[in-house]
Design a protein around this motif. Sequence first.
Motif, PDB file in Angstrom:
ATOM      1  N   SER A  41      -0.152   1.936  -0.571  1.00 41.82           N
ATOM      2  CA  SER A  41       0.103   0.849  -1.528  1.00 41.82           C
ATOM      3  C   SER A  41      -0.917   0.886  -2.654  1.00 41.82           C
ATOM      4  O   SER A  41      -0.575   0.761  -3.829  1.00 41.82           O
ATOM      5  CB  SER A  41       0.038  -0.514  -0.837  1.00 41.82           C
ATOM      6  OG  SER A  41       1.070  -0.628   0.097  1.00 41.82           O
ATOM      7  N   ASP A 161       7.233   0.405  -3.425  1.00 49.66           N
ATOM      8  CA  ASP A 161       6.255   0.302  -2.344  1.00 49.66           C
ATOM      9  C   ASP A 161       6.936  -0.256  -1.097  1.00 49.66           C
ATOM     10  O   ASP A 161       7.139  -1.462  -0.981  1.00 49.66           O
ATOM     11  CB  ASP A 161       5.072  -0.587  -2.766  1.00 49.66           C
ATOM     12  CG  ASP A 161       3.964  -0.574  -1.729  1.00 49.66           C
ATOM     13  OD1 ASP A 161       4.050   0.220  -0.763  1.00 49.66           O
ATOM     14  OD2 ASP A 161       3.001  -1.353  -1.878  1.00 49.66           O
ATOM     15  N   GLU A 162       7.286   0.612  -0.190  1.00 43.98           N
ATOM     16  CA  GLU A 162       7.991   0.241   1.042  1.00 43.98           C
ATOM     17  C   GLU A 162       9.117  -0.753   0.789  1.00 43.98           C
ATOM     18  O   GLU A 162       9.121  -1.854   1.345  1.00 43.98           O
ATOM     19  CB  GLU A 162       7.003  -0.343   2.069  1.00 43.98           C
ATOM     20  CG  GLU A 162       5.867   0.635   2.369  1.00 43.98           C
ATOM     21  CD  GLU A 162       5.301   0.481   3.778  1.00 43.98           C
ATOM     22  OE1 GLU A 162       6.058   0.039   4.666  1.00 43.98           O
ATOM     23  OE2 GLU A 162       4.128   0.803   3.969  1.00 43.98           O
TER      24      GLU A 162
HETATM   25 MG    MG Z   1       1.415  -0.665   2.049  1.00 44.56          MG
END
Ligand code: MG
Lengths: 244, 221
Positions: A41, A161-162
């Motif tokens: 991240s 991000d995910e």
């Molecule tokens: Mg993360």
Amino acid sequence: MIRFINVHKWFKDLHVLNGIDLQVAQGEVVVVCGPSGSGKSTLIRTVNQLESINEGEIWVDGKNVTDPKTDLNALRAEVGFVFQHFNLYPHLSVLDNITLSPMRVKKMERVAAEKRAEELLERVGLAHKKDAFPAQLSGGQQQRVAIARGLAMQPQVMLFDEPTSALDPEMIGEVLKVMKDLAESGMTMMVVTHEMGFAREVADRVVFVDHGRILEEAPPEEFFMRPQHERAQQFLRQLLTPMN
Amino acid sequence: MDFSQIVPALPALMEGMVVTLKLLVMAVLGGVVLGTFIALGRLSSNAFLSGLAKAYVNYFRSIPLLLVIIWFYLAVPMLLNWITGDFVPVGAFASCLVAFMMFEAAYYAEIVRAGIQAISRGQVNAAYALGMTYGQAMRLVILPQAFRKMLPLLLQQSIILFQDTSLVYAVGLMDFLNSARSRGDILGQPHEFLIFAGAVYFVISYCASYIVKRLQKRLVV
Ligand SMILES: [Mg+2]
Ligand SMILES: Nc1ncnc2c1ncn2[C@@H]1O[C@H](COP(=O)(O)OP(=O)(O)O)[C@@H](O)[C@H]1O
């Protein structure tokens, strides 16, 4: 399009990014994976400077984002970012979520901004939800709106991000499909995800990060079939045999 | 007890009530705006700004409102005199308004600060990621959400202010309480007029509190 040159970052004593060198070419899709807490991240957030860095350089579309003279707001306007938890504006309707930045940042006319928002909603399959509020949508729908919101700024690059890890399993597919379509349309994408099916099908390269370092960088076939690094092998084994 | 004199006095009392409400509304609006800037200052990463804002809040929360009212009544004309070199009469209303605004801003600032902090960090990140400046992110994304959350608390604080406006009697401003008191004195019925004024304050404050509680329940759902 994106280039990291020897990037370092510390959170106090924690060396989260430890000499990152990475390039993402125009039209390329790069998937970033690695264990939780490895710095994925942080890495992706440095691209649009939601996180600053301590050493090194990051270039996006020919601009050095770590140069204090760079206009960060202008840069961010051309870099779309999709968050794990969607982060839609809860006080605005779906349509207003999408048109806010085009109108306020890019000074687009309302009519044009709304027309574009409606086209994008069509593209993510949510044209009928334009007047809904985020709280009235499922997670998968919210994430698709978030993608449309990012695209409304006509970005050069999209960062994820995910994007599916906060979703119920049955909604992951609809979001991945939108991302796959986007990749096929030629968008440059950097995606942090553990969806290895997506990586295998869509990614040009997979990057494996551990303890703030890139340990492995390879085309998906190679990464999945012949991971070189022991940490990567271990990581893939764990993905294939969930502990729960 | 003889309340018969109150009805004929109503128009005069109404005038006092207008002064009270005008003071209240203007002080609330000014106080909330000023308080919002102070809250933003306190949340700023600039140590000087946040220190200044913190000092402001702590200072005004540590002194009695009555003192602020009297102090501004005496100080504002003096300050203006000092700046312009002329004697400028400002009047009790203006000096009271400034006093309330600045005093209440300290309380509103704390409410606004808590409200902003209750909005998830992800909202600012989303606004920044979509190219907004700090000002745009605050104005378009954070504050609208924060104010929705804070509305009951801001109103509650304003009800307290409604009662506190009666302190202006100290500088002779003819608000509702002061006009009731002076009417009562003139007519020789001070008790009746004060009881009536008390009843009016009670009914208004009580009803307003009730509405705020209902609103709070609706916002929670
Ligand atoms: Mg993360
Ligand atoms: N704002 C922060 N302050 C301090 N430490 C942080 C902060 N953000 C992340 N970290 C730490 O940095 C490390 C990497 O975090 P992150 O980039 O979120 O990892 P990942 O996304 O790979 O799970 C973690 O150990 C995390 O606890």
